[in-house]
Structure formats: structure tokens, C-alpha cells
Design a protein around this motif. Structure first.
Motif: not given
Length: 369
Positions: A321-326, A188-203
Motif C-alpha cells: 500500500i505504501v509503495l503505491v501511495f507514496l 487501510i483507511l487508518f493508515l492512509v489517514s496518517l500517510l496523507l500529510p506525509a508529503v506535506l509540511v505545516r507552516r
């Protein structure tokens, strides 16, 4: 709120593998023979094996408790056929090693009043102590093998000996796969670590909220698909015996993958390649999933059906997990709270927990109580 959702249950977790026992029964006419493997750590909680309190259970301590172990186990397993009980007795006590430690092995014998066609199994081991415990049963009759999973909400089951219910076996393993991903905190924590930046972009060296939900969904789909393909591949290869790796190496590598994924959020070196990271480390996570099925020791035919069901369950667990997180992450993405507390603070906390896991697994320690 987001941090609490994902980390509330993490701190007490000290190992990847949940509490399971392994029960193998062979039915021949009215006779029943079998073997029951129960973890010594579980028996210590239930019976109290560590007589001298030195936190190390010896063979002498186990041998001194043979009668208590047998009485405890048999009081929590009842077999019946045709509304008539099939009493069991322990004929031998042994010790065996599974992927997660030492197990007491109870050799069993019993008999029913007549030839068995349907075996009623009432399983209640450890449920009063550990509600997450599962009992994994392999039932053999001639060349036919079936399986069942016992849990607090599925204690009593009627199993067809000659013609096992394949659909029920499949759905049992789907449920077990869902439960395994939910209690597999390292996955779960591996997946969450990858998902945390999914709603962000690096500029310009800074995190900024994505403009549209669609972009975040596409990013998440890439990551989850890559992770799913990778762990499904190695789960299948390992469960079918084509390829295996030492358990300690796998569990240590999983902990290391969590650390690297979390640190990449703090110092983003491969932000645009997180799907590739998910695939690469997903190959290792697949071997971790396979350890759950490997200990059950199902023969090839039954293993394929169980493997498919388990894999489907893992994917359904991930999807939940994704449906709750996103939605939560997307709603919070523009605020300083998400970037500094959820992303930065959460990733640092994940990395710290994973460092402890890595030390436990490499050095065979127990640091998290």
C-alpha cells in the motif's frame, strides 16, 4: 486518480471481518471426525434461511433448513486418501457464536478405505458467490496439528497427516495476512489517514509540499514502524491468549481511531506526533487482527508458526500500500488538487465512512449495504 485508488472499494464494505468458514478434522487411522462452522449470513446467501423475510434468522428457520444446509456443504467438500474417496456425513446440527456473528455448526463423520497418511481436500464452499471467501482448516492427527487455508486459487490441497509441511503452512498464513490487510478497509483507511500529510509540511497554519522525497520517506517510515510494532505486540498477546478484549469494543475503537486520524488532517492538532498516534491506536488494531486467528482455535504450537506467517503477511500488505501511495502523493503534493481534494476531501470522506462504521458497531446496525 489517487482518491479512486483508495476509496473505490470502500463504500460497499460493511464490516471489518471477511467471509471465513472454520473446518476442524481429526484423523484416526481410516476414520475422520470433524466440525464445520459456516456463517449464517453466508448460508442465507447460498441456501436462503430467512423464510419470512424479516431479516432475522431464527433457530426454527435454521432447523427447517438442516437438510439443505448439509447437502449444500457436503457437495462442496470432498476428501480422499490414496485416490479413494472418504465420504462424509453430517451427524449433528448446532449453532455457535464467533466474533463476527452466529454460525451453523455441522458435526461430521467419515471413513477412508485405509489408514490415512495424506489427505486430499477439495474445498469449494461459497467461491461461486463470494470470491473473497476463505476456508480455514485445522487438521489433527494424534498430537500433531497442522492448518491450511483454502481460497479460489487454492481449492485442492494434499495434506500430510503425520508430518505436516510447516513451510507450506507458514506461506499460507503469509498469504492470508496480505489478503486480510487488503480487505481490512478500516485498517487501510487508518493508515492512509496518517500517510496523507506525509508529503506535506505545516507552516504558518497552511499545508505546503515537502522539499525532498527523503523527508517524506522518513515520515512514512516512522508512522509505519510505529503502527507495525504496536499491532504486532497486541496481535501476539491476543493470539497467544495472554490478553483479550471484547470484539465489539475492539471493532468500535478501530472505527473511532479512523475518525480521529482523519479529523486530525482537517484540524491538525498532533501533526508532528502522528507516529505516536499510529503506535497508540496500532495497539487496538492488533486485537482486530488477532480476531482472525482466534476463531481458528489452533493449539499453541501451530499457532506460533501461523501467527508469525500472518504477521509477516500483514506487513507485506502494508508495504504494498505504501509503495503505491507514496510516489503518487509525492508527485501531486504541490498542487491545490492534492491539498484540497485528496487531503481535505479524502479525509472528510474517510471520517464520514468511519462514523457509519462506528454507529454500526456500537449499535449493532447494518447501515452500509
Amino acid at each position: 486518480m489517487l482518491l479512486a485508488l483508495f476509496f473505490a472499494q470502500v463504500l460497499p464494505a460493511q464490516a471489518h471481518k471477511a467471509s471465513d468458514s472454520y473446518l476442524s478434522l481429526t484423523v484416526q487411522g481410516e476414520r475422520i471426525e470433524g466440525q464445520w462452522d459456516i456463517a449464517l449470513r453466508d448460508l442465507e446467501m447460498a441456501v436462503g434461511l430467512d423464510t419470512n423475510g424479516d431479516a432475522a434468522i431464527t433457530w426454527d428457520e435454521v432447523r427447517a433448513h438442516h437438510e439443505a444446509i448439509g447437502a449444500y456443504a457436503l457437495a462442496r467438500l470432498q476428501l480422499a486418501s490414496g485416490n479413494q474417496p472418504c465420504p462424509l456425513r453430517v451427524t449433528q446440527h448446532l449453532i455457535d457464536t464467533h466474533t463476527d456473528g452466529a454460525y451453523a455448526v455441522l458435526r461430521l463423520q467419515g471413513a477412508c478405505a485405509a489408514a490415512v497418511t495424506t489427505l486430499d481436500v477439495d474445498y469449494n464452499l461459497l467461491f461461486d458467490i463470494d470470491p473473497q471467501h476463505k476456508g480455514l482448516l485445522r487438521l489433527t492427527h494424534g498430537t500433531t496439528t497442522s492448518s491450511a487455508i483454502f481460497a479460489p486459487d487454492a481449492r485442492a490441497q494434499a495434506l500430510q497427516v503425520a508430518t505436516p509441511a510447516r513451510w507450506r503452512q507458514f506461506t499460507d498464513y503469509v498469504r492470508h495476512g496480505v489478503w486480510h490487510i487488503w480487505i481490512g478497509f478500516d485498517h487501510i483507511l487508518f493508515l492512509v489517514s496518517l500517510l496523507l500529510p506525509a508529503v506535506l509540511v505545516r507552516r504558518d497554519g497552511k499545508w505546503q509540499g515537502r522539499e525532498t522525497l527523503r523527508a517524506s520517506v522518513i515520515d512514512v517510515l516512522k508512522i509505519v514502524t510505529a503502527f507495525t510494532l504496536a499491532h504486532s505486540l497486541t496481535l501476539t498477546l491476543a493470539a497467544l491468549g495472554v490478553m483479550t478484549l471484547p470484539s465489539r469494543l475492539v471493532e468500535s475503537a478501530i472505527a473511532a481511531s479512523v475518525i480521529l486520524a482523519a479529523l486530525n488532517n482537517l484540524w491538525p492538532l498532533v501533526h508532528r506526533w502522528r507516529a505516536a498516534v499510529a503506535f497508540g491506536f496500532g495497539l487496538i488494531h492488533g486485537f482486530g487482527f488477532a480476531s482472525v486467528l482466534a476463531d481458528l482455535g489452533l493449539p499453541q504450537g501451530a499457532l506460533v508458526l501461523s501467527l508469525v506467517g500472518f504477521n509477516v503477511g500483514v506487513e507485506l500488505g502494508q508495504l504494498a500500500i505504501v509503495l503505491v501511495f507514496l510516489p503518487l502523493a509525492y508527485a501531486l503534493r504541490r498542487g491545490l488538487f492534492y491539498r484540497r481534494v485528496v487531503l481535505t476531501g479524502g479525509s472528510a470522506l474517510i471520517a464520514l465512512i468511519a462514523v457509519v462504521w462506528l454507529a454500526e458497531r456500537v449499535l449493532d446496525l447494518k447501515l452500509l449495504a
